[in-house]
Design an enzyme around this catalytic site. Structure first.
Site, mmCIF file in Angstrom:
data_model
loop_
_atom_site.group_PDB
_atom_site.id
_atom_site.type_symbol
_atom_site.label_atom_id
_atom_site.label_comp_id
_atom_site.label_asym_id
_atom_site.label_seq_id
_atom_site.Cartn_x
_atom_site.Cartn_y
_atom_site.Cartn_z
ATOM 1 N N GLY A 18 52.416 155.978 23.694
ATOM 2 C CA GLY A 18 51.815 155.434 25.515
ATOM 3 C C GLY A 18 53.036 157.687 25.436
ATOM 4 N N ASN A 19 52.898 157.599 26.709
ATOM 5 C CA ASN A 19 53.377 159.281 26.990
ATOM 6 C C ASN A 19 54.497 159.066 28.475
ATOM 7 O OD1 ASN A 19 51.804 160.339 29.077
ATOM 8 N ND2 ASN A 19 50.339 160.448 26.846
ATOM 9 N N TYR A 20 55.151 159.573 29.107
ATOM 10 C CA TYR A 20 55.168 158.846 30.181
ATOM 11 C C TYR A 20 55.183 160.017 31.593
ATOM 12 C CZ TYR A 20 59.768 158.662 27.204
ATOM 13 O OH TYR A 20 61.019 158.117 26.392
#
Ligand code: CTP
Length: 207
Positions: A18-20
């Site tokens: 995923g990412n932030y």
């Protein structure tokens, strides 16, 4: 139409890449559009956020491929599409249907490219205004202009991670808008809600 939030690319039943991205910027734009009378289709990756406005129709997706499919399905009836999602560029080649067990050896995860949603819409767009976001850590303006061409965007909203108070997981943002006609507008630090007003003002001018 808006895309927003991160995408999650599944590795096995309990893990993902995923990412932030929080989705805050995209959801703020959706709210602003709806308040001005637009019917909004919000295609959202996994976030903690909820929509309240009755004119926002939310479609929840998880992966980039699901976001791509939903975007392609709805695009042709739209006046504009804003690509605010932080789409994972790669996904694991294979999904393990059982949890991967630790065996002490190195684990090699092969990643394959995801579809570029903005570029795919850019390739088929007719009268729609197509807006991209660019998040750059270096040569921000030159890279953002390249994205306009590569994805056939009308304009791009640039936020640079070099700026404090901009980007992921914050409530504020500093943007520049770069139009394909060469125009550039720089804005000061603002709340994401106020930045959404600027972006929707700019979009309204372009319609
Ligand atoms: N985007 C998209 N689909 C992807 C990747 C990006 O629709 N698979 C969109 C984003 O929503 C954003 C714009 O393209 O509006 C630019 O995203 P960014 O991650 O900055 O660019 P990339 O094309 O991924 O290029 P790079 O990672 O090389 O900077």
């Amino acid at each position: 139409m808006l895309t927003a939030g991160p995408t999650h690319e599944k590795i096995d039943p309990v893990r993902f890449i995923g990412n932030y991205s929080s989705g805050k910027m995209g959801y703020a734009i959706a709210e602003e559009l709806a308040e001005r009378g637009a019917e909004v289709t919000l295609i959202s990756g996994p976030t903690q956020l909820h929509v309240t406005h009755p004119s926002i129709h939310k479609i929840s997706v998880e992966s980039a491929k699901e976001m791509y499919a939903a975007s392609m399905e709805h695009f042709d009836t739209m006046d504009a599409a804003i690509m605010a999602a932080a789409v994972a560029d790669y996904a694991p080649e294979n999904y393990a249907s059982q949890k991967l067990k630790r065996d002490g050896e190195d684990l090699i995860l092969r990643l394959v490219p995801n579809p570029d949603i903005a570029a795919s819409l850019g390739a088929i767009k007719e009268k729609q205004i197509l807006v991209g976001f660019a998040l750059e850590t270096q040569h921000a303006e030159a890279n953002a202009r390249k994205k306009i061409e590569k994805k056939n965007l009308d304009f791009v909203v640039l936020n640079s991670l070099e700026n404090k108070g901009a980007g992921f997981q914050t409530d504020t943002n500093i943007i520049s808008i770069l139009h394909r006609n060469g125009e550039q507008q720089d804005y000061p630090l603002k709340s994401k809600r106020a930045v959404a007003v600027d972006i929707v003002d700019y979009l309204e001018k372009s319609l």
